[in-house]
Design a protein around this motif. Structure first.
Motif, PDB file in Angstrom:
ATOM      1  N   LYS A 196      26.047  32.992  87.563  1.00 57.46           N
ATOM      2  CA  LYS A 196      25.518  32.821  86.208  1.00 57.46           C
ATOM      3  C   LYS A 196      24.860  34.091  85.665  1.00 57.46           C
ATOM      4  CE  LYS A 196      24.812  27.877  86.743  1.00 57.46           C
ATOM      5  NZ  LYS A 196      26.025  27.483  86.073  1.00 57.46           N
ATOM      6  N   LEU A 239      24.975  26.147  92.908  1.00 60.83           N
ATOM      7  CA  LEU A 239      23.733  26.680  92.376  1.00 60.83           C
ATOM      8  C   LEU A 239      23.053  25.608  91.533  1.00 60.83           C
ATOM      9  CD1 LEU A 239      22.170  29.328  92.320  1.00 60.83           C
ATOM     10  CD2 LEU A 239      23.474  29.980  90.311  1.00 60.83           C
ATOM     11  N   GLU A 240      21.786  25.324  91.819  1.00 60.93           N
ATOM     12  CA  GLU A 240      21.018  24.335  91.086  1.00 60.93           C
ATOM     13  C   GLU A 240      19.882  24.975  90.326  1.00 60.93           C
ATOM     14  OE1 GLU A 240      19.747  21.041  93.427  1.00 60.93           O
ATOM     15  OE2 GLU A 240      21.777  20.577  94.112  1.00 60.93           O
ATOM     16  N   ARG A 241      19.599  24.435  89.170  1.00 65.60           N
ATOM     17  CA  ARG A 241      18.519  24.950  88.332  1.00 65.60           C
ATOM     18  C   ARG A 241      17.173  24.416  88.815  1.00 65.60           C
ATOM     19  NH1 ARG A 241      18.287  24.950  81.741  1.00 65.60           N
ATOM     20  NH2 ARG A 241      16.218  25.838  81.617  1.00 65.60           N
ATOM     21  N   GLN A 295      14.996  29.265  85.669  1.00 66.40           N
ATOM     22  CA  GLN A 295      15.127  29.758  87.041  1.00 66.40           C
ATOM     23  C   GLN A 295      16.198  28.970  87.788  1.00 66.40           C
ATOM     24  OE1 GLN A 295      13.187  32.304  88.545  1.00 66.40           O
ATOM     25  NE2 GLN A 295      12.658  32.701  86.418  1.00 66.40           N
ATOM     26  N   TRP A 296      16.944  29.668  88.645  1.00 62.87           N
ATOM     27  CA  TRP A 296      17.980  29.059  89.472  1.00 62.87           C
ATOM     28  C   TRP A 296      17.617  29.232  90.938  1.00 62.87           C
ATOM     29  CZ3 TRP A 296      21.875  26.201  87.487  1.00 62.87           C
ATOM     30  CH2 TRP A 296      22.061  26.278  86.110  1.00 62.87           C
ATOM     31  N   ASP A 297      18.049  28.289  91.777  1.00 65.96           N
ATOM     32  CA  ASP A 297      17.723  28.280  93.198  1.00 65.96           C
ATOM     33  C   ASP A 297      18.741  29.090  94.006  1.00 65.96           C
ATOM     34  OD1 ASP A 297      16.645  27.745  95.635  1.00 65.96           O
ATOM     35  OD2 ASP A 297      17.272  25.644  95.701  1.00 65.96           O
ATOM     36  N   TYR A 298      18.621  30.415  93.950  1.00 67.34           N
ATOM     37  CA  TYR A 298      19.507  31.295  94.710  1.00 67.34           C
ATOM     38  C   TYR A 298      19.165  31.258  96.202  1.00 67.34           C
ATOM     39  CZ  TYR A 298      21.151  33.225  90.315  1.00 67.34           C
ATOM     40  OH  TYR A 298      21.704  33.369  89.072  1.00 67.34           O
ATOM     41  N   SER A 307      22.623  30.917  81.276  1.00 62.73           N
ATOM     42  CA  SER A 307      21.863  29.780  80.759  1.00 62.73           C
ATOM     43  C   SER A 307      21.129  30.120  79.467  1.00 62.73           C
ATOM     44  CB  SER A 307      20.828  29.337  81.788  1.00 62.73           C
ATOM     45  OG  SER A 307      21.419  29.136  83.024  1.00 62.73           O
ATOM     46  N   GLY A 315      20.339  34.859  85.869  1.00 59.03           N
ATOM     47  CA  GLY A 315      20.539  33.507  85.338  1.00 59.03           C
ATOM     48  C   GLY A 315      20.871  33.520  83.865  1.00 59.03           C
TER      49      GLY A 315
END
Length: 78
Positions: free
Chosen positions: A33, A74-76, A61-64, A19, A16
């Motif tokens: 990312k 991809l959402e954080r 953190q990202w929602d892998y 970011s 990530g």
């Protein structure tokens, strides 16, 4: 976070990391990312940078896990 042992040295990767907004980390390709940095001699490692990146890796953190369900978006988290 991860690493690869290469002929040129050790590559430290942050999935990530885009970011983190850090100029010294090289952007990866694609939608994940990811960023990385290559260290050839050990004395290149800047402890303050590494500590800052590790803290950001814990905080950002990202929602892998659900990337497939969201069709590549991809959402954080947090």
């Amino acid at each position: 976070m991860g690493y690869n042992k290469l002929r040129a040295g050790i590559r430290l990767m942050f999935w990530g990391g885009a970011s983190f907004e850090e100029e010294s980390l090289k952007q990866g390709t694609g939608k994940f990312k990811d960023t990385s940095i290559l260290y050839s001699p050990a004395d290149q490692i800047m402890e303050e940078d590494l500590k800052r990146w590790l803290e950001k890796a814990r905080r950002i953190q990202w929602d892998y896990k659900n990337i497939y369900k969201r069709k590549g978006i991809l959402e954080r988290l947090k």
